[in-house]
Write a protein that holds these residues in place. Structure first.
Motif, PDB file in Angstrom:
ATOM      1  N   ASP A 288       0.851  -1.249   0.168  1.00 33.44           N
ATOM      2  CA  ASP A 288      -0.028  -0.058  -0.192  1.00 33.44           C
ATOM      3  C   ASP A 288       0.917   1.291   0.093  1.00 33.44           C
ATOM      4  O   ASP A 288       0.388   2.480  -0.538  1.00 33.44           O
ATOM      5  CB  ASP A 288      -0.795   0.063   1.393  1.00 33.44           C
ATOM      6  N   ALA A 289       1.990   1.392   0.729  1.00 28.82           N
ATOM      7  CA  ALA A 289       2.952   2.302   0.734  1.00 28.82           C
ATOM      8  C   ALA A 289       3.449   2.816  -0.810  1.00 28.82           C
ATOM      9  O   ALA A 289       3.531   3.822  -1.194  1.00 28.82           O
ATOM     10  CB  ALA A 289       3.956   2.011   1.598  1.00 28.82           C
ATOM     11  N   VAL A 290       3.568   1.645  -1.430  1.00 27.60           N
ATOM     12  CA  VAL A 290       4.232   1.983  -2.908  1.00 27.60           C
ATOM     13  C   VAL A 290       3.157   2.178  -3.845  1.00 27.60           C
ATOM     14  O   VAL A 290       3.060   3.283  -4.692  1.00 27.60           O
ATOM     15  CB  VAL A 290       4.925   0.689  -3.346  1.00 27.60           C
ATOM     16  N   SER A 291       1.949   1.584  -3.877  1.00 23.55           N
ATOM     17  CA  SER A 291       0.862   1.873  -4.554  1.00 23.55           C
ATOM     18  C   SER A 291      -0.014   2.918  -4.507  1.00 23.55           C
ATOM     19  O   SER A 291      -0.721   3.577  -5.145  1.00 23.55           O
ATOM     20  CB  SER A 291      -0.088   0.846  -4.831  1.00 23.55           C
ATOM     21  N   MET A 292      -0.249   3.287  -3.065  1.00 20.96           N
ATOM     22  CA  MET A 292      -1.071   4.250  -2.701  1.00 20.96           C
ATOM     23  C   MET A 292      -0.388   5.586  -2.047  1.00 20.96           C
ATOM     24  O   MET A 292      -0.561   6.878  -2.416  1.00 20.96           O
ATOM     25  CB  MET A 292      -2.146   3.787  -1.719  1.00 20.96           C
ATOM     26  N   SER A 293       0.451   5.358  -0.881  1.00 22.61           N
ATOM     27  CA  SER A 293       1.229   6.463  -0.477  1.00 22.61           C
ATOM     28  C   SER A 293       2.203   7.016  -1.561  1.00 22.61           C
ATOM     29  O   SER A 293       2.140   8.288  -1.523  1.00 22.61           O
ATOM     30  CB  SER A 293       1.793   6.095   0.828  1.00 22.61           C
ATOM     31  N   MET A 294       2.741   6.429  -2.270  1.00 19.00           N
ATOM     32  CA  MET A 294       3.606   7.085  -3.273  1.00 19.00           C
ATOM     33  C   MET A 294       2.806   7.450  -4.660  1.00 19.00           C
ATOM     34  O   MET A 294       3.393   7.855  -5.512  1.00 19.00           O
ATOM     35  CB  MET A 294       4.738   6.089  -3.608  1.00 19.00           C
ATOM     36  N   HIS A 295       1.573   7.048  -4.660  1.00 23.08           N
ATOM     37  CA  HIS A 295       0.758   7.460  -5.891  1.00 23.08           C
ATOM     38  C   HIS A 295       1.120   6.796  -7.125  1.00 23.08           C
ATOM     39  O   HIS A 295       0.929   7.322  -8.177  1.00 23.08           O
ATOM     40  CB  HIS A 295       0.377   9.013  -5.816  1.00 23.08           C
TER      41      HIS A 295
ATOM     42  N   GLY B 295       0.149   3.810  -8.100  1.00 19.29           N
ATOM     43  CA  GLY B 295      -1.052   2.957  -8.837  1.00 19.29           C
ATOM     44  C   GLY B 295      -0.778   1.259  -8.780  1.00 19.29           C
ATOM     45  O   GLY B 295       0.478   1.010  -8.431  1.00 19.29           O
ATOM     46  N   TYR B 296      -1.870   0.820  -8.580  1.00 20.10           N
ATOM     47  CA  TYR B 296      -1.645  -0.795  -8.530  1.00 20.10           C
ATOM     48  C   TYR B 296      -0.959  -1.286  -9.594  1.00 20.10           C
ATOM     49  O   TYR B 296       0.016  -2.424  -9.262  1.00 20.10           O
ATOM     50  CB  TYR B 296      -3.152  -1.386  -8.290  1.00 20.10           C
ATOM     51  N   LEU B 297      -1.176  -1.077 -10.874  1.00 18.28           N
ATOM     52  CA  LEU B 297      -0.364  -1.646 -12.013  1.00 18.28           C
ATOM     53  C   LEU B 297       1.091  -1.217 -11.906  1.00 18.28           C
ATOM     54  O   LEU B 297       1.850  -2.460 -11.952  1.00 18.28           O
ATOM     55  CB  LEU B 297      -0.853  -1.128 -13.040  1.00 18.28           C
ATOM     56  N   VAL B 298       1.330  -0.305 -11.614  1.00 21.38           N
ATOM     57  CA  VAL B 298       2.741   0.251 -11.585  1.00 21.38           C
ATOM     58  C   VAL B 298       3.691  -0.449 -10.230  1.00 21.38           C
ATOM     59  O   VAL B 298       4.710  -1.120 -10.371  1.00 21.38           O
ATOM     60  CB  VAL B 298       3.346   1.572 -11.498  1.00 21.38           C
ATOM     61  N   GLY B 299       2.792  -0.423  -9.047  1.00 15.26           N
ATOM     62  CA  GLY B 299       3.296  -1.410  -8.097  1.00 15.26           C
ATOM     63  C   GLY B 299       3.394  -2.830  -8.382  1.00 15.26           C
ATOM     64  O   GLY B 299       4.469  -3.414  -7.803  1.00 15.26           O
ATOM     65  N   THR B 300       2.698  -3.400  -8.835  1.00 16.27           N
ATOM     66  CA  THR B 300       2.477  -4.820  -9.102  1.00 16.27           C
ATOM     67  C   THR B 300       3.821  -4.953 -10.055  1.00 16.27           C
ATOM     68  O   THR B 300       4.510  -6.073  -9.905  1.00 16.27           O
ATOM     69  CB  THR B 300       1.344  -5.227  -9.878  1.00 16.27           C
TER      70      THR B 300
ATOM     71  N   ASP C  86      -5.479  -5.994  -5.237  1.00 18.23           N
ATOM     72  CA  ASP C  86      -6.101  -4.550  -5.480  1.00 18.23           C
ATOM     73  C   ASP C  86      -6.214  -4.152  -6.952  1.00 18.23           C
ATOM     74  O   ASP C  86      -7.251  -3.753  -7.185  1.00 18.23           O
ATOM     75  CB  ASP C  86      -5.293  -3.705  -4.764  1.00 18.23           C
ATOM     76  N   PHE C  87      -5.312  -4.501  -7.917  1.00 20.58           N
ATOM     77  CA  PHE C  87      -5.514  -4.054  -9.257  1.00 20.58           C
ATOM     78  C   PHE C  87      -6.614  -4.943  -9.901  1.00 20.58           C
ATOM     79  O   PHE C  87      -7.490  -4.624 -10.469  1.00 20.58           O
ATOM     80  CB  PHE C  87      -4.100  -4.430  -9.928  1.00 20.58           C
ATOM     81  N   THR C  88      -6.642  -6.341  -9.438  1.00 23.10           N
ATOM     82  CA  THR C  88      -7.707  -7.254  -9.793  1.00 23.10           C
ATOM     83  C   THR C  88      -8.889  -6.838  -9.531  1.00 23.10           C
ATOM     84  O   THR C  88      -9.954  -6.632 -10.148  1.00 23.10           O
ATOM     85  CB  THR C  88      -7.306  -9.004  -9.658  1.00 23.10           C
ATOM     86  N   ASP C  89      -9.050  -6.589  -8.104  1.00 20.79           N
ATOM     87  CA  ASP C  89     -10.514  -6.137  -7.540  1.00 20.79           C
ATOM     88  C   ASP C  89     -10.871  -4.991  -7.759  1.00 20.79           C
ATOM     89  O   ASP C  89     -12.266  -4.888  -7.901  1.00 20.79           O
ATOM     90  CB  ASP C  89     -10.420  -6.603  -6.069  1.00 20.79           C
ATOM     91  N   ARG C  90     -10.122  -3.907  -7.969  1.00 25.38           N
ATOM     92  CA  ARG C  90     -10.512  -2.446  -7.904  1.00 25.38           C
ATOM     93  C   ARG C  90     -10.242  -1.898  -9.423  1.00 25.38           C
ATOM     94  O   ARG C  90     -11.260  -1.443  -9.908  1.00 25.38           O
ATOM     95  CB  ARG C  90      -9.778  -1.848  -6.906  1.00 25.38           C
ATOM     96  N   SER C  91      -9.370  -2.084  -9.768  1.00 25.35           N
ATOM     97  CA  SER C  91      -8.866  -1.479 -11.105  1.00 25.35           C
ATOM     98  C   SER C  91      -9.789  -2.277 -12.179  1.00 25.35           C
ATOM     99  O   SER C  91     -10.240  -1.564 -13.133  1.00 25.35           O
ATOM    100  CB  SER C  91      -7.318  -1.408 -11.212  1.00 25.35           C
ATOM    101  N   LEU C  92      -9.672  -3.626 -12.261  1.00 25.77           N
ATOM    102  CA  LEU C  92     -10.270  -4.273 -13.267  1.00 25.77           C
ATOM    103  C   LEU C  92     -11.927  -4.158 -13.100  1.00 25.77           C
ATOM    104  O   LEU C  92     -12.537  -5.079 -13.911  1.00 25.77           O
ATOM    105  CB  LEU C  92      -9.720  -5.648 -13.394  1.00 25.77           C
TER     106      LEU C  92
END
Length: 252
Positions: A35-42, A44-49, A90-96
């Motif tokens: 969450d720190a990488v995908s959300m706090s650093m903004h 996103g889930y795809l880049v974080g993945t 998170d990418f699968t559940d939310r972004s997709l």
């Protein structure tokens, strides 16, 4: 005459109390770190993945190429699976837009499929048989699916089912206690109990991680994801140093 039983060492640790303690901390770290990488650093889930998947591939290759068990390498690979599992779920559940139920169902199917192919190929999914590169590859793929499933399942239980982070943590903690009781007081398959416990530690870590860093109005403690991740990492490193990690034995 009976042939003497031959023992060799694997590159995975013995399953002890310390193993489960470090595993739960690692899964919690995976949640806050992801969450720190995908959300706090903004990012996103795809880049974080993408970032964590790269780390996962590097650590898995290093783990498979290693000649013997290295505790820090093993647990680094576990943390890599938990962080990529967090951002991928998170990418699968939310972004997709699949949702927690759809994501959990899809990931459960992938996990069961991985275990099935592993068993059909090598004849066993027991920790005591992980003594070849092919077995290790199946092991880490299965773990990655289990970590991703655990994230989706934890979010589904805490949010959609309305249990909240505390209620979900109590639920998964209770299920783990039942598995421990079954281990000591029943003759159920140790391999089945191991994988059940391994899978359930992930949603427990996910909801505990969310409890630490989510806002107060969402039922969390609103701690910084960076400080929570640093504290968990420090605790994990101390536990690895404090509790001697030995390689599990395989029997031929």
């Amino acid at each position: 005459m009976k042939t003497p039983t031959e023992h060799t060492l694997t590159k995975v640790p013995e399953v002890t109390f310390a193993f489960w303690l470090i595993k739960i901390v690692a899964t919690t770290l995976g949640e806050t770190g992801g969450d720190a990488v995908s959300m706090s650093m903004h990012l996103g889930y795809l880049v974080g993945t993408g970032i964590f998947a790269s780390i996962f591939l590097v650590t898995v290759i290093a783990q498979i190429k290693a000649k013997k068990f290295h505790p820090f390498l093993y647990w680094a690979t576990i943390v890599a699976t938990t962080t990529v599992g967090t951002t991928l779920a998170d990418f699968t559940d939310r972004s997709l837009g699949i949702g927690y139920a759809g994501g959990s169902s899809l990931l459960l199917a992938l996990l069961l499929g991985s275990l099935y192919v592993w068993h059909r190929t090598l004849g066993s999914v027991s920790m005591s048989t992980i003594s070849s590169p092919k077995a290790e590859a199946f092991y880490w793929i299965t773990i990655m699916f289990s970590q991703t499933l655990g994230t989706a399942l934890g979010d589904w239980t805490a949010d959609t089912a309305g249990l909240g982070y505390t209620g979900a943590a109590l639920l998964f903690g209770g299920l783990l206690a039942l598995i421990a009781a079954a281990y000591y007081w029943t003759s159920l398959s140790r391999t089945l109990l191991f994988w059940a416990a391994f899978i359930l530690t992930r949603p427990l870590g996910a909801v505990v991680g969310d409890f630490l860093d989510k806002p107060l109005n969402a039922g969390g403690l609103a701690l910084s994801r960076y400080s929570a991740s640093a504290a968990l990492l420090t605790f994990m490193l101390i536990a690895i140093l404090l509790f001697r990690q030995r390689a599990a034995r395989t029997v031929h």
